[in-house]
Design an enzyme around this catalytic site. Sequence first.
Site, PDB file in Angstrom:
ATOM      1  N   CYS A 141      61.957  25.195  98.637  1.00  0.00           N
ATOM      2  CA  CYS A 141      63.293  24.895  98.142  1.00  0.00           C
ATOM      3  C   CYS A 141      64.240  24.609  99.314  1.00  0.00           C
ATOM      4  O   CYS A 141      64.037  23.663 100.049  1.00  0.00           O
ATOM      5  CB  CYS A 141      63.781  26.034  97.248  1.00  0.00           C
ATOM      6  N   HIS A 142      65.281  25.416  99.504  1.00  0.00           N
ATOM      7  CA  HIS A 142      66.200  25.235 100.638  1.00  0.00           C
ATOM      8  C   HIS A 142      65.658  25.864 101.922  1.00  0.00           C
ATOM      9  O   HIS A 142      66.199  25.647 102.992  1.00  0.00           O
ATOM     10  CB  HIS A 142      67.568  25.860 100.329  1.00  0.00           C
ATOM     11  N   GLU A 164      69.958  18.620  94.288  1.00  0.00           N
ATOM     12  CA  GLU A 164      71.234  19.159  94.790  1.00  0.00           C
ATOM     13  C   GLU A 164      72.390  18.659  93.936  1.00  0.00           C
ATOM     14  O   GLU A 164      73.302  19.416  93.583  1.00  0.00           O
ATOM     15  CB  GLU A 164      71.435  18.739  96.249  1.00  0.00           C
TER      16      GLU A 164
END
Length: 108
Positions: free
Chosen positions: A16-17, A47
């Site tokens: 993910c991030h 996003e």
Amino acid sequence: PRGPPAPAEKPIGAVCHGPCVFKNVKGKGGDSILKGKKCTGFTNVEEGQVQLTEWVPFLLEDSMKENGGIFSCKDPWNSYVQSDGNLVTGQNPQSSPECAKELLKLIK
């Protein structure tokens, strides 16, 4: 500025991030550890869908590409993992189980 060195070429992974931690990490030759490697992470589309594009300090997809990563992805919110050498990355939270399995293959 030179970022911290890659962790001794040992298996590394993020989902993910999480791959944002690789933004300034350099390999032995001084290039980004993402340079020339297949990778993925939270996409610009995802996003936008969570309405955080204006709030995050940088867009992860753009950063990975700027650092020379060969970024690819699936449709939003689908599990997708890229494994290249010692690097394993997952697109979003749905990718966590698959990413963990790929990372374990490298550790064993």
